[in-house]
Structure formats: C-alpha cells, structure tokens
Enzyme design. Structure first.
Site: not given
Ligand code: NDP
Length: 313
Positions: A8-10, A12-13, A191
């Site tokens: 899920t949420g693939a 970005s990031g 969060y």
């Molecule tokens: P990003 O914001 O880059 O990625 C988050 C993703 O979630 C995006 O692809 C976004 O979609 C998607 N998303 C948000 N809302 C929805 C929704 N309603 N339905 C479907 N998809 C959704 O963040 P990260 O890659 O950093 O985060 C990924 C995970 O890592 C999370 O669970 C976060 O809590 C965890 N994490 C990250 C840390 C960090 O330092 N970055 C630290 C600790 C935990 P869209 O592209 O459309 O916006």
C-alpha cells in the site's frame, strides 16, 4: 511461480523503494495499491520498474468502500496473495483542525490504522490464508515515534491511547473526540497514536491467527527518512534541520525491507509477532516495544472497537 506482494502507498517513499527492490529481483509481482493511479503509474515508470513486474490497483485507505472495492478487484485478478505490506500513511503534524475520512474518522487514524485494519482483515482471512507460498507474511510498517520507550518516541506530544474513549466514539469530532484518548486534536499525536494501533494490531493478528494460518506477522521500524513525502506537511524548518540526523541512512529503502535479506522473504526472519529494528550493520533485530504498544489487553480492545467501526462486527 513468482510471489505476489501487495504494497500500500507504493507511489512514493518507502513503498515505492520497496516495490522497485522487490520487482528487480524478478521473483515478485508487485501490486502497487495506491490512491492516485496516474501518480503511481508515473512513479513506477520513473523508478524503472519493468512493466511485467507490477500492477497498479486503486486503493484509497481513507474510504472503507474503496478498501472493499480494492479487495474485490484484487480477487478478480485471480492472483494469489503471498505477502501484504501495509505501508501507506498520512502525517499531518501542522494541522490545526482535524480532517476526516469518507466515513468520518479522523484522517490519520482512519487511514493508517482503520483502512489497513479492514484491508488486512479481509485479505488476510480469505486470501493470504489460502496462499501456498512457502512463507506468507503480513508486514505493518510501524514507527519509533509510536514507541515511548525510545528517545524519539518521547518527543512530545507522546502517543497515548488512554482509555480509548474517542476511538469507541468513532473519532468523528462531533459527539466524540477526534483523538483516540478523547483529548484535543493534535495532528502529530494522532499520527503517533495510529502507529501504536498498527503495532498493537500486528500483535493481535499474531495471537489470533498465527497458529491457524502459519502466516508471519511483523512490524518494523523503517528508519528515519526525511526525504519521503511523509514530511511534506511538516514545517519547512523541520525539513531543513532533519536531514543531518538521518545522514547515516540516505536511502528510502529500509534495510528491513530489502528483498532477500529483509523481512519480506529472509528465511531466518520468520518469527511472528515481532517488531523489528535494524542496527548499524543493517542487521535486523527484535526490538522492545513500549508498555502501551505491547499491552495485550489494549490490543484486544483496539481490535474489538476497530471491528465495529469498520463494520466487521
Ligand atoms: P510517503 O508520504 O512518501 O508515503 C506514504 C504513501 O502513503 C504515499 O504513497 C501516499 O500516497 C500513501 N497514502 C497516503 N494516504 C493514502 C490513502 N488514503 N490511501 C492510499 N494511500 C495513501 O511516506 P514514507 O514513505 O516515509 O512512509 C511510509 C511508511 O513509513 C509509513 O507507514 C510511515 O508511517 C513509515 N515511517 C516513515 C518514517 C520516515 O522517516 N519516513 C519513519 C517512521 C515510519 P500518495 O503518493 O498518493 O500521496
């Protein structure tokens, strides 16, 4: 056959980095479950993921209808499900007022916890369970910020689910608080609370279904990666100050999520019910959770209330 993994949420990031790394092994077909199809397609293309190794499917975790629709669509594709990675999240640390999902739940807990809860309940019980893959896994991405026994987890506002009165009331900000503990809205705390729910859910899944299904349930700390979109809502100063702290991990892909060595397929990491972290040599190790994030009674209560909220009970 290739393994089939839903991430899920693939778009970005960490999710995108994980999808790419898995696809590149040639051993996985990645189902990118994303709310913005165009963005996801573009992300896959610009990351260079080969067409035959991925499928983009629509999933908006902020709508329970969309979650159910995704499950239907996935089933229609007739692919087996071998690994589910609940990775997507929203983080709204500067929001002054709460915003809500389609069903009226506060957006952070509604998306990060309740959306994933319904998704994994539906997919897990009927699909993942059926997989004949040697190692079936459900991975829920956690966070150190939801973990008050660490330094980072103690930065205020701290996660605290209290007696769950806001969650029980439906987090709607009308006749119940928008916060799980019933307090005033605070985006950063919402969060962190959602991440505690993620970690509790993983443990409750383990207790309820591990023996019966043979599925490995795990949560992990992905490392601090300030370059992902998660911090897009954060104050610019934070984004400016943050990179030096994570200079030891400039990548978007956490060692825990690396194919072969990471949690997704390493045969030595099949222990279930564990929250994983990683050390300076990128080796995964079992991490201690905070008292609240490992409270079995709270896990059961969160599970039962969540079942009601998403219409499973
Ligand atoms: P990003 O914001 O880059 O990625 C988050 C993703 O979630 C995006 O692809 C976004 O979609 C998607 N998303 C948000 N809302 C929805 C929704 N309603 N339905 C479907 N998809 C959704 O963040 P990260 O890659 O950093 O985060 C990924 C995970 O890592 C999370 O669970 C976060 O809590 C965890 N994490 C990250 C840390 C960090 O330092 N970055 C630290 C600790 C935990 P869209 O592209 O459309 O916006």
């Amino acid at each position: 056959r290739k393994g089939n993994v839903v991430v899920t949420g693939a778009s970005s990031g960490l999710g995108l980095a994980t999808a790419k790394a898995l696809a590149e092994t040639g051993k996985w077909h990645v189902i990118m479950a994303c709310r913005d199809l165009l963005k996801a397609e573009r992300a896959a293309k610009s990351a260079g993921i080969a067409k035959e190794n991925y499928t983009v499917m629509h999933l908006d975790l902020a709508s329970l209808d969309s979650v159910r629709q995704f499950v239907d669509n996935f089933r229609r594709s007739e692919r087996p499900l071998d690994v589910l990675v609940c990775n997507a999240a929203v983080y709204l640390p500067t929001a002054k007022e709460p915003t809500f999902t389609a069903e009226g739940f506060e957006l952070s807990v509604g998306t990060n916890h309740l959306g994933h809860f319904l998704l994994s309940r539906l997919l897990l019980l009927d699909d993942l369970k059926k997989s004949d893959y040697p190692s079936k896994r459900l991975i829920i991405v956690g966070s150190i910020t939801g973990n008050t026994n660490t330094l980072a987890g103690n930065v205020p506002p701290k996660a605290n689910l209290g007696d769950l009165r806001g969650l029980a009331g439906g987090l709607n900000g009308l006749n119940s608080s928008s916060m799980i503990d019933g307090g005033e809205f605070d985006g950063a705390k919402a969060y962190k609370d959602s991440k505690v729910c993620n970690m509790l859910t993983m443990q409750e899944f383990h207790r309820r279904f591990q023996e019966e299904t043979g599925i490995t349930f795990a949560s992990l700390y992905p490392g601090c990666i300030a370059t992902t979109g998660l911090f897009r809502e954060h104050i610019p100063l934070f984004r400016l100050l943050f990179p030096p702290f994570k200079s030891t991990s400039p990548r978007a892909l956490s060692p825990n999520m690396k194919p072969e060595k990471g949690l997704l397929s390493d045969p030595s990491l099949t222990k279930s019910g564990v929250y994983w972290s990683w050390n300076k040599d990128s080796a995964s190790f079992e991490n201690q959770l905070s008292q609240e994030a490992s409270d079995a009674d709270k896990a059961r209560k969160v599970w039962e209330i969540s079942e009601k909220l998403v219409g499973l009970a």
